[in-house]
Enzyme design. Structure first.
Site, mmCIF file in Angstrom:
data_model
loop_
_atom_site.group_PDB
_atom_site.id
_atom_site.type_symbol
_atom_site.label_atom_id
_atom_site.label_comp_id
_atom_site.label_asym_id
_atom_site.label_seq_id
_atom_site.Cartn_x
_atom_site.Cartn_y
_atom_site.Cartn_z
ATOM 1 N N ARG A 179 0.822 -1.211 0.000
ATOM 2 C CA ARG A 179 0.000 0.000 0.000
ATOM 3 C C ARG A 179 0.858 1.263 0.000
ATOM 4 O O ARG A 179 0.355 2.338 -0.341
ATOM 5 C CB ARG A 179 -0.912 0.013 1.245
ATOM 6 C CG ARG A 179 -1.940 -1.096 1.233
ATOM 7 C CD ARG A 179 -2.615 -1.228 2.586
ATOM 8 N NE ARG A 179 -3.430 -0.078 2.929
ATOM 9 C CZ ARG A 179 -4.692 0.093 2.544
ATOM 10 N NH1 ARG A 179 -5.278 -0.812 1.794
ATOM 11 N NH2 ARG A 179 -5.364 1.164 2.914
ATOM 12 N N ASN B 104 -5.885 4.815 9.924
ATOM 13 C CA ASN B 104 -5.660 5.075 8.500
ATOM 14 C C ASN B 104 -6.678 6.126 8.092
ATOM 15 O O ASN B 104 -7.831 6.041 8.487
ATOM 16 C CB ASN B 104 -5.889 3.768 7.710
ATOM 17 C CG ASN B 104 -6.018 4.005 6.216
ATOM 18 O OD1 ASN B 104 -5.442 4.949 5.681
ATOM 19 N ND2 ASN B 104 -6.770 3.157 5.539
#
Ligand code: AGP
Length: 601
Positions: free
Chosen positions: A28, A99
């Site tokens: 990611r 996140n």
């Protein structure tokens, strides 16, 4: 973007699975990482700037054995890359990983500072950390503390939280950023994606926005943000996912994914041989105005689609980058169809555009690679690109998969609306069904591209040129090379060269020209290239027609009908970027500063 994981287990060794899951989330994109476990009812936290291997080294002689813990890969948004800003963040009472973005963190921070909280980091995360801590200190239960905190917070994010003195309790929150919950006989796991935990869980819940999950003694309970219980729906995890995230003998994910393109296109050719039925069922043939919204490579797929829409249909197609579209406040109505293209299905700008369109009652469709992603969940209908997990940050197989789906969709519309000569549609469809022979031919000649790459790697600046449907491929080629090799590169429509960029051309400029001789503008592209040669630019031409021009290097392509140029010519530009980056020794699969799944606006 950041990756989060939390594991509550019947065993005492969650630290290993947390570290392994973090390694699976590396793709990611991140710059620092950390882990926190509950040890003798106290929070034990370790963080590093660097890679998961650095974290493994750091904790190699620390006893982190525990039945509960959280982990994080951080892609810096608020605050520099350092261990202080790295997650997990913790207080006396809780530790959390986050996140996404807390948009009103400044406001929350000011309030909490007045109450005596001392902020030590530059992150937005501390705002939610101290808010939850405040409610815990007031004596509220962990769940009520989270629910109360969420009332104050604006933003799109996901959280995993553990609590001091609760060695069997973990809470997760999904609000605009991806989060799944998985379970096996031993573990309950919260994570940013299902692929990263597919080896350690058997069933998974794809959380919806505003879901709170509480894991208590291995029991999973879901709530909305008001605390009302919600029924959990489990899906069996596809175990093959864990094989798909192996490199299968390739040196890099990017090379593996480039090489998988024939298989992906073959799958799409068979999966969408019923495209007319889908169009009819979904009533997609009634629209005369289509808006495509996407970012980066997916946006370039949209630009190619515009050429196809205009050639094969009378539909008016507009293409926007999502970050611009969602604040344009375009006056949409029910005459419009909005198509959101996204590999990850999680891109925040694209998702915001989708939500904006839906709020106006507009029909929305997604073209995504990740089923159950946010865009899949939100859109009225989704076409999947069935490319399997794409791990390399540089999108490759998903780009050609998006193009294939778009072309099949557009040809389907043209056929239904009787807007293009049937023989032409049949010819293109036939050539699309056999394009893999040509893609394989290009792949088999990659050593020639590697030789060209050796030459290209010495340049600091590059211009990519193409006209008509090759123009988006020039843009894509320039994006690809800049993101993984860090060479400054721009794509231009070759006809625009003389309107400005030509001033940049001299003996230090690399110019990559994309020119299929079956295009009606082939000769014009060649003339534009001559302008570059006359100014001592260093030209590489990617074309099917063998040219013999002094000092011009060439990669010779198989011949193909012009309408398929974007799909076939994407392959050499991907390979060129890959081999230039290899030559330069960059971190190809995880280029600096970039993230695979861009979940912040
Ligand atoms: C492509 O190589 C990029 N890494 C990037 O531009 C990407 O295409 C963009 O962020 C959009 O992502 P999405 O397709 O997942 O929405």
């Amino acid at each position: 973007m950041c990756g989060i994981v939390g594991i509550a287990s019947k065993r005492q060794d969650v630290e290993n699975d947390i570290l392994n899951t973090l390694a699976n989330l590396e793709y990611r994109g991140y710059d620092s990482a950390g882990i926190a476990v509950l040890k003798n009812n106290n929070i034990l936290c370790k963080k590093v700037v660097g890679k998961i291997n650095d974290l493994r080294n750091l904790v190699s002689d620390v006893d982190l054995s525990s039945s509960i813990g959280i982990g994080h890969t951080r892609w810096a948004t608020h605050g520099a890359v350092n261990t202080l800003n790295a997650h997990p963040h913790f207080t006396e009472n809780i530790a959390l990983v986050h996140n996404g973005i807390i948009e009103n963190y400044d406001e929350i921070k000011s309030e909490l500072q007045k109450e005596g909280y001392v902020f030590k980091t530059e992150t937005d995360t501390e705002a939610i950390l101290f808010l939850i801590d405040k409610y815990i200190s007031k004596g509220l239960s962990p769940l009520d503390s989270v629910i109360n905190s969420l009332k104050h917070v604006v933003g799109a994010f996901a959280l995993a939280i553990i609590f001091k003195n609760y060695n069997d309790l973990m809470i997760g929150v999904k609000k605009g950023a991806p989060l799944v919950v998985g379970k096996s006989d031993n573990h309950v796991v919260i994570a940013s994606d299902v692929t990263s935990i597919s080896k350690i869980v058997d069933d998974v819940i794809y959380l919806k926005d505003e879901n709170i999950v509480q894991i208590k003694s291995s029991e999973i309970e879901l709530f909305d943000t008001k605390g009302n219980p919600i029924k959990a729906e489990f899906t069996k995890v596809q175990k093959s996912l864990s094989n798909d995230i192996n490199k299968n003998g390739y040196s890099h994910y990017m090379l593996k994914e480039i090489s998988e393109q024939p298989m992906v296109i073959e799958n799409l050719n068979s999966n969408y041989n019923n495209i007319i039925e889908i169009i009819n069922e979904q009533k997609l043939d009634i629209y005369k105005k289509i808006i495509i919204v996407a970012c980066g490579t997916s946006y370039y797929a949209g630009l190619v689609a515009k050429y196809w829409f205009e050639k094969f249909t009378t539909i008016d197609c507009m293409v926007y980058t999502a970050s611009e579209f969602c604040y344009l406040k375009k006056r949409l109505n029910k005459d419009y169809l909005v198509i959101c293209i996204s590999q990850s299905g999680e891109t925040a700008d694209t998702l915001a555009s989708l939500k904006y369109s839906k709020s106006l009652g507009v029909k929305t469709i997604g073209i995504v690679n990740v089923p159950k992603s946010s865009i899949d969940n939100e859109a009225d209908y989704c076409f999947y690109t069935f490319a399997g997990p794409e791990i390399g940050v540089a999108s490759t197989k998903c780009f050609t998969a998006q193009l294939t789906v778009l072309l099949k969709f557009i040809l389907g519309l043209a056929e239904i609306n009787n807007e293009t000569d049937h023989d032409l549609i049949s010819k293109i469809s036939y050539e699309l069904s056999s394009i893999n022979d040509k893609i394989n031919e290009v792949l088999s000649k990659q050593s020639l591209i590697a030789e060209l790459a050796e030459y290209c790697a010495k340049f600091k600046n590059a211009i990519y040129l193409g006209r008509q449907n090759a123009y988006p491929i020039a843009l894509e080629g320039a994006l690809k090379i800049k993101e993984i090799s860090y060479i400054h590169a721009e794509g231009y429509s070759a006809g625009e060269l003389k309107h400005g960029p030509l001033a940049l051309v001299d003996e230090n400029m690399l110019v990559v020209v994309i020119a299929n001789s079956t295009s009606e503008v082939y000769l014009k592209t060649i003339s534009n290239m001559e302008n570059v040669i006359a100014r001592n630019g260093n030209v590489i031409i990617i074309s099917d027609k063998k040219l013999d021009i002094k000092n011009v290097k060439q990669f010779v392509m198989p011949s193909i009908i012009d309408d398929l140029t974007p799909i076939l010519y994407a392959i050499p530009v991907q390979l060129l970027a890959f081999y230039v980056a290899k030559e330069k020794g960059t971190d190809i699969d995880k280029p600096r500063n970039l993230a695979k799944s861009v979940t912040v606006e």
